[in-house]
Write an enzyme that holds these catalytic residues in place. Structure first.
Site, PDB file in Angstrom:
ATOM      1  CG  ASP A  42      -1.735  -1.265   1.376  1.00  0.00           C
ATOM      2  OD1 ASP A  42      -2.268  -1.752   0.372  1.00  0.00           O
ATOM      3  OD2 ASP A  42      -1.818  -1.768   2.511  1.00  0.00           O
ATOM      4  CD  GLU A 211      -9.003  -4.022  -0.389  1.00  0.00           C
ATOM      5  OE1 GLU A 211      -9.672  -4.164   0.646  1.00  0.00           O
ATOM      6  OE2 GLU A 211      -8.012  -4.712  -0.654  1.00  0.00           O
TER       7      GLU A 211
END
Length: 324
Positions: A42, A211
């Site tokens: 991420d 997401e």
């Protein structure tokens, strides 16, 4: 002559087939060259005022890596030296995820999530810094949270400042997908005069695997990049990056074919190809040489180790993004 014509047609067909295969092989480029400490999840990256780069990523009090050239990255501690006390409410291991960094009005802001894997008992926090460097961040507390009775999940935050100067925070994972709230630019927290919870994207099929939103403005549109399907499973990951666009920051977002992202739409930007498995967890950075897609992928040549990927983003004649 007929035999010659058949040979010419056959050769042309073969060339067409080879061209199609080559085109398919080139549809998704490999990540650009990065070296050094590039094992991340991420990632979010910024070019600081001094001209260097800092990448922050999931785990380790928000791990930091620095680079002078966007190629060689060196581990440089973390955003925080110690965890704020409120983290433990949402994560017994004090484990923050999915930071989002930007520079606004001369200061650096970082939104991030604290949660447990597979849980929507989650919170999004905010930290600020005058330099953006590791160890310089001051926590500002919780911006938004969800509980196990919520129908959405407060993780994977992303700040958008729209064309009118309004601030928005998008976020979400599984449950009902991607949500958005409006923020107060003075505090970086939720705007008291607008308590609307906007809905931007979801999947029609359980478990609603979308997401990691990242919204950017390009031309006359806002583009919502999101990660679909399964993350964090090494070589079994099925993560991929899709995009939709809207004339307004709050949507509706539609893909190239006109399908709403609230109905499972999304135009593919990047997916598994060769040893590059499950790319996602993306962020977008505008740099001196163009827009960049910054993401993680699982390296099939290294046993599925998660690594940093960086590619330039191009925009086609219809205004849709692609990577190269």
């Amino acid at each position: 002559m007929r035999r010659l014509s058949r040979l010419v047609v056959a050769a042309a067909s073969a060339c067409t087939l080879v061209g199609a295969l080559v085109g398919a092989a080139l549809a998704y480029p490999n990540p650009g060259l990065v070296t050094g400490d590039v094992v991340v999840h991420d990632p979010t990256m910024i070019r600081t005022s001094s001209g260097g780069y800092v990448v922050y990523s999931t785990h380790g009090y928000l791990e930091a890596r620095t680079s002078t050239d966007r190629i060689t990255f060196t581990r440089a501690g973390s955003a925080f030296g110690s965890p704020p006390s409120w983290w433990r409410t949402y994560s017994s291991g004090n484990d923050p995820w999915a930071p989002d960094i930007s520079q606004q009005s001369g200061r650096y802001l970082m939104y991030y999530a604290v949660s447990g894997f597979g849980s929507n008992f989650s919170a999004i926090g905010l930290a600020t810094s005058s330099t953006g460097q590791p160890g310089s961040w001051s926590d500002q507390g919780v911006v938004y949270s969800t509980t196990t009775s919520s129908d959405h999940n407060a993780i994977d935050p992303n700040l958008l400042v729209d064309a009118s100067g309004r601030w928005w925070l998008s976020f979400g994972s599984y449950w009902t997908g991607i949500r958005m709230i409006r923020l107060d630019p003075a505090t970086g927290k939720r705007l008291s005069s607008d308590q609307t919870l906007y809905h931007l994207a979801t999947r029609p099929d359980a478990p609603y695997a979308v997401e990691a939103p990242d919204i950017v403005r390009h031309g006359g549109y806002y583009y919502l990049f999101a990660s679909y399907d399964r993350c964090c499973a090494g070589t079994s990951s099925t993560y991929k990056v899709k995009v939709g666009r809207s004339a307004a920051p709050t949507g509706p977002y539609v893909d190239r074919s006109g399908t709403s992202m609230l109905s499972g739409g999304g135009t593919m930007v990047l997916e598994t190809h060769g040893s590059v498995i499950g790319p996602g967890g993306q962020s977008v950075l505008s740099d001196v040489d163009g827009d960049l897609l910054v993401y993680h992928y699982y390296d099939g040549n290294a046993g599925g180790t998660p690594k940093l990927g960086i590619n330039l983003i191009g925009w086609d004649s219809a205004g849709w993004p692609y990577v190269y």
